[in-house]
Design an enzyme around this catalytic site. Sequence first.
Site, PDB file in Angstrom:
ATOM      1  N   ASN A  28      -0.005   5.259  -5.800  1.00  0.00           N
ATOM      2  CA  ASN A  28      -1.153   4.667  -5.031  1.00  0.00           C
ATOM      3  C   ASN A  28      -0.260   3.515  -4.430  1.00  0.00           C
ATOM      4  O   ASN A  28      -0.124   2.408  -3.606  1.00  0.00           O
ATOM      5  CB  ASN A  28      -1.330   4.000  -6.572  1.00  0.00           C
ATOM      6  CG  ASN A  28      -2.358   3.225  -5.789  1.00  0.00           C
ATOM      7  OD1 ASN A  28      -2.740   1.508  -5.649  1.00  0.00           O
ATOM      8  ND2 ASN A  28      -3.638   4.159  -5.440  1.00  0.00           N
ATOM      9  N   HIS A  30       1.025   2.037  -0.587  1.00  0.00           N
ATOM     10  CA  HIS A  30      -0.340   0.690   0.196  1.00  0.00           C
ATOM     11  C   HIS A  30       1.119   0.180   1.683  1.00  0.00           C
ATOM     12  O   HIS A  30       2.409   1.080   0.923  1.00  0.00           O
ATOM     13  CB  HIS A  30      -0.488  -0.675  -0.499  1.00  0.00           C
ATOM     14  CG  HIS A  30       0.490  -1.142  -1.185  1.00  0.00           C
ATOM     15  ND1 HIS A  30       1.279  -1.961  -1.358  1.00  0.00           N
ATOM     16  CD2 HIS A  30       0.182  -1.215  -2.619  1.00  0.00           C
ATOM     17  CE1 HIS A  30       1.463  -2.881  -2.034  1.00  0.00           C
ATOM     18  NE2 HIS A  30       1.092  -1.743  -3.012  1.00  0.00           N
ATOM     19  N   GLU A  31       0.276  -0.396   1.756  1.00  0.00           N
ATOM     20  CA  GLU A  31       1.020  -0.998   3.869  1.00  0.00           C
ATOM     21  C   GLU A  31       2.835  -2.144   3.068  1.00  0.00           C
ATOM     22  O   GLU A  31       3.500  -1.507   3.262  1.00  0.00           O
ATOM     23  CB  GLU A  31       0.214  -2.174   3.780  1.00  0.00           C
ATOM     24  CG  GLU A  31       0.621  -2.399   5.426  1.00  0.00           C
ATOM     25  CD  GLU A  31       0.800  -1.039   6.699  1.00  0.00           C
ATOM     26  OE1 GLU A  31       2.202  -0.807   6.718  1.00  0.00           O
ATOM     27  OE2 GLU A  31       0.775   0.221   6.430  1.00  0.00           O
ATOM     28  N   GLY A  32       2.331  -2.490   1.368  1.00  0.00           N
ATOM     29  CA  GLY A  32       3.707  -3.277   1.289  1.00  0.00           C
ATOM     30  C   GLY A  32       4.640  -2.060   0.834  1.00  0.00           C
ATOM     31  O   GLY A  32       5.684  -2.461   1.183  1.00  0.00           O
ATOM     32  N   HIS A  33       4.771  -0.982   0.202  1.00  0.00           N
ATOM     33  CA  HIS A  33       5.612  -0.315   0.102  1.00  0.00           C
ATOM     34  C   HIS A  33       6.114   0.760   1.148  1.00  0.00           C
ATOM     35  O   HIS A  33       7.015   1.254   1.693  1.00  0.00           O
ATOM     36  CB  HIS A  33       4.504   1.726  -0.830  1.00  0.00           C
ATOM     37  CG  HIS A  33       4.698   1.155  -2.045  1.00  0.00           C
ATOM     38  ND1 HIS A  33       3.137   0.861  -2.692  1.00  0.00           N
ATOM     39  CD2 HIS A  33       5.172   1.338  -3.387  1.00  0.00           C
ATOM     40  CE1 HIS A  33       2.653   0.687  -3.826  1.00  0.00           C
ATOM     41  NE2 HIS A  33       3.823   0.821  -4.119  1.00  0.00           N
ATOM     42  N   GLY A 144      11.170  -5.095  -3.588  1.00  0.00           N
ATOM     43  CA  GLY A 144      10.679  -6.032  -3.189  1.00  0.00           C
ATOM     44  C   GLY A 144      10.302  -7.157  -3.659  1.00  0.00           C
ATOM     45  O   GLY A 144      10.801  -7.243  -5.207  1.00  0.00           O
ATOM     46  N   LYS A 146       8.490  -9.223  -4.239  1.00  0.00           N
ATOM     47  CA  LYS A 146       6.664  -9.328  -5.279  1.00  0.00           C
ATOM     48  C   LYS A 146       7.129  -9.439  -6.830  1.00  0.00           C
ATOM     49  O   LYS A 146       6.536 -10.370  -7.055  1.00  0.00           O
ATOM     50  CB  LYS A 146       5.968  -8.780  -4.608  1.00  0.00           C
ATOM     51  CG  LYS A 146       4.572  -8.380  -5.363  1.00  0.00           C
ATOM     52  CD  LYS A 146       3.510  -8.599  -4.987  1.00  0.00           C
ATOM     53  CE  LYS A 146       2.196  -8.252  -6.029  1.00  0.00           C
ATOM     54  NZ  LYS A 146       2.722  -7.202  -7.419  1.00  0.00           N
ATOM     55  N   ILE A 173       4.463  -8.056   0.578  1.00  0.00           N
ATOM     56  CA  ILE A 173       3.162  -7.898   2.390  1.00  0.00           C
ATOM     57  C   ILE A 173       2.320  -8.291   1.893  1.00  0.00           C
ATOM     58  O   ILE A 173       1.320  -7.776   0.914  1.00  0.00           O
ATOM     59  CB  ILE A 173       3.414  -6.375   2.751  1.00  0.00           C
ATOM     60  CG1 ILE A 173       4.273  -6.267   2.931  1.00  0.00           C
ATOM     61  CG2 ILE A 173       2.272  -6.269   3.814  1.00  0.00           C
ATOM     62  CD1 ILE A 173       5.466  -6.811   5.063  1.00  0.00           C
ATOM     63  N   SER A 182      -0.896  -5.331  -3.465  1.00  0.00           N
ATOM     64  CA  SER A 182      -0.288  -4.871  -5.219  1.00  0.00           C
ATOM     65  C   SER A 182      -1.167  -3.267  -5.851  1.00  0.00           C
ATOM     66  O   SER A 182      -2.200  -3.396  -4.717  1.00  0.00           O
ATOM     67  CB  SER A 182      -0.755  -5.534  -6.159  1.00  0.00           C
ATOM     68  OG  SER A 182      -0.944  -5.091  -6.814  1.00  0.00           O
TER      69      SER A 182
END
Length: 280
Positions: A28, A30-33, A144, A146, A173, A182
């Site tokens: 799933n 997103h820009e963070g990954h 990350g 996070k 991010i 997330s």
Amino acid sequence: MKIISDIQELRSQLRGQNRASFVPTMGNLHEGHLSLMRLARLHGDPVVASIFVNRLQFGPNEDFDTYPRTMDADIAKLEKEGVYVLFAPREKDLYPEPQEYRIKPPQQLGDILEGEFRPGFFIGVCTVVMKLFSCVQPSVSIFGKKDYQQLMIIRQMVQQFALPMEIIPAETIRAADGLALSSRNSFLSQDERAEAPQLQNALQDLRQQILDLGACNPQQLLALEKKVKDVLIARGWQPDYIAIRQQKDLLTPSDIERAPLVILAAAKLGKTRLIDNLEI
Ligand code: PAF
């Protein structure tokens, strides 16, 4: 991009590669990954990603079954980032028999904060990450910030098992309104999504209060944590913890003036549990 589910096939594909840079994920994306993939590219070659929703790290009443699975969209994103291999094992590839050997992080780090509210979570994370490292044998792996406690636990695991690799931390991010990206954000209703940045805002306020206080004792910090918790509760959140800790070991600070601190938070908004943190 090669998409591989079988461990032997992965090993043949990566044979002779001794600078592989690895990003483990549960998909799933997103820009963070994707920012992790870009950082991976700066630290090694080729970039290997994995997608595996790891049953072992979910508690019995957690969201394993509903965790968002978006393999086709994820593959398209990874292709665009120039990822060389996607390792996407099925459960029987990674856990062919019940996984009876498990890695348990030390109590003082693994059983606090996330570990207290999600018993067994870090055992599941460490076990799967060790297994993924053994399959991919990367020279670096990106995690990350996070998941601050996870990053620290994996770093110490790598150190204590003398794995010949380096863990690289990546900054969190955020969406334009400050919400940390997330996969679980997709569970938020429209109203909850509008409220969600308040978690980071509360941490920013708390950071300012700590800085304003200067030298202070643990009781004063506890009082500040409680104040923020109460503010969030009044806004409809159900906080698990708001904790001011030392960056070096995530323990309660004994000497505020010297210790670099981090505030860690986990709270539910409706049915969705969000985590975030802020270094001081
Ligand atoms: O952070 C995650 O997405 C997971 O905990 C990880 C590291 C991929 C292990 O399943």
